[in-house]
Design a protein around this motif. Sequence first.
Motif, PDB file in Angstrom:
ATOM      1  N   ILE A 148      -0.650  -2.225  -2.934  1.00 50.74           N
ATOM      2  CA  ILE A 148       0.302  -1.457  -2.312  1.00 50.74           C
ATOM      3  C   ILE A 148      -0.140   0.152  -2.260  1.00 50.74           C
ATOM      4  O   ILE A 148      -0.826   0.556  -3.365  1.00 50.74           O
ATOM      5  CB  ILE A 148       1.693  -1.283  -3.452  1.00 50.74           C
ATOM      6  N   SER A 176       5.460  -0.253  -7.030  1.00 52.12           N
ATOM      7  CA  SER A 176       4.999   0.982  -7.259  1.00 52.12           C
ATOM      8  C   SER A 176       3.649   1.059  -6.539  1.00 52.12           C
ATOM      9  O   SER A 176       2.915  -0.062  -6.480  1.00 52.12           O
ATOM     10  CB  SER A 176       4.728   1.491  -8.808  1.00 52.12           C
ATOM     11  N   ILE A 177       3.219   2.225  -6.180  1.00 56.98           N
ATOM     12  CA  ILE A 177       1.897   2.298  -5.587  1.00 56.98           C
ATOM     13  C   ILE A 177       0.741   1.969  -6.600  1.00 56.98           C
ATOM     14  O   ILE A 177       0.759   2.250  -7.805  1.00 56.98           O
ATOM     15  CB  ILE A 177       1.364   3.904  -5.264  1.00 56.98           C
ATOM     16  N   ASP A 195       1.131   2.663  -0.239  1.00 59.66           N
ATOM     17  CA  ASP A 195       2.059   3.791   0.124  1.00 59.66           C
ATOM     18  C   ASP A 195       3.451   3.261   0.340  1.00 59.66           C
ATOM     19  O   ASP A 195       3.258   1.785   0.789  1.00 59.66           O
ATOM     20  CB  ASP A 195       1.530   4.605   1.172  1.00 59.66           C
ATOM     21  N   MET A 196       4.719   3.907   0.281  1.00 62.01           N
ATOM     22  CA  MET A 196       6.147   3.329   0.393  1.00 62.01           C
ATOM     23  C   MET A 196       6.718   4.240   1.377  1.00 62.01           C
ATOM     24  O   MET A 196       6.227   5.478   1.547  1.00 62.01           O
ATOM     25  CB  MET A 196       6.768   3.504  -0.899  1.00 62.01           C
ATOM     26  N   VAL A 207       0.525  -2.152   2.504  1.00 55.66           N
ATOM     27  CA  VAL A 207      -0.141  -3.136   1.696  1.00 55.66           C
ATOM     28  C   VAL A 207      -1.740  -3.145   2.458  1.00 55.66           C
ATOM     29  O   VAL A 207      -1.876  -3.843   3.494  1.00 55.66           O
ATOM     30  CB  VAL A 207       0.474  -4.745   1.782  1.00 55.66           C
ATOM     31  N   PHE A 259      13.136  -0.222   2.010  1.00 53.12           N
ATOM     32  CA  PHE A 259      11.844   0.178   1.549  1.00 53.12           C
ATOM     33  C   PHE A 259      10.818  -0.789   2.328  1.00 53.12           C
ATOM     34  O   PHE A 259      10.865  -1.706   2.165  1.00 53.12           O
ATOM     35  CB  PHE A 259      11.948  -0.013   0.102  1.00 53.12           C
ATOM     36  N   TYR A 260       9.759  -0.057   2.865  1.00 50.84           N
ATOM     37  CA  TYR A 260       8.714  -0.692   3.440  1.00 50.84           C
ATOM     38  C   TYR A 260       7.417  -0.151   2.552  1.00 50.84           C
ATOM     39  O   TYR A 260       7.441   0.925   2.203  1.00 50.84           O
ATOM     40  CB  TYR A 260       8.506  -0.188   4.927  1.00 50.84           C
ATOM     41  N   TYR A 261       6.403  -1.028   2.614  1.00 50.65           N
ATOM     42  CA  TYR A 261       5.196  -0.919   1.808  1.00 50.65           C
ATOM     43  C   TYR A 261       3.978  -0.913   2.728  1.00 50.65           C
ATOM     44  O   TYR A 261       3.861  -2.030   3.599  1.00 50.65           O
ATOM     45  CB  TYR A 261       5.174  -1.646   0.570  1.00 50.65           C
ATOM     46  N   GLN A 272      10.152  -4.942   1.546  1.00 47.39           N
ATOM     47  CA  GLN A 272      10.001  -5.082   0.108  1.00 47.39           C
ATOM     48  C   GLN A 272      10.170  -6.544   0.132  1.00 47.39           C
ATOM     49  O   GLN A 272      10.011  -7.333  -0.935  1.00 47.39           O
ATOM     50  CB  GLN A 272      10.610  -4.357  -0.784  1.00 47.39           C
ATOM     51  N   PRO A 293      13.475   0.914  -5.036  1.00 42.88           N
ATOM     52  CA  PRO A 293      12.234   0.173  -4.735  1.00 42.88           C
ATOM     53  C   PRO A 293      11.813  -0.685  -6.069  1.00 42.88           C
ATOM     54  O   PRO A 293      12.016  -0.398  -7.034  1.00 42.88           O
ATOM     55  CB  PRO A 293      11.285   1.388  -4.632  1.00 42.88           C
TER      56      PRO A 293
END
Length: 86
Positions: free
Chosen positions: A46, A13-14, A48-49, A65, A61-63, A78, A10
């Motif tokens: 961000i 970070s959160i 959560d992931m 936002v 990896f998806y976030y 990402q 990733p």
Amino acid sequence: MAQNKGTANPKFSIGDRVTEKNRKGMFLLSNNSLKDFDKRRTTGIILDMKVQEDKRGHANFYYFVKWLETGTINLHHQMRLHLLED
């Protein structure tokens, strides 16, 4: 023989502050619309992931936002995001 490139990691970070990559070339917009397009989502945080595997078993990896200008929460890959450095 194919070489193993390793596993994906990733990028964010959160709590990181991010912005979207420039996507102007993906749309056919007039000059007036381009001005509004730049103002929509400029800074987000961000929340959560989410890790999702593709059909080959590779991690994507998806976030989630939260965009500060609009207050909306969206899910983004990402590769569409840039880290904002303070």
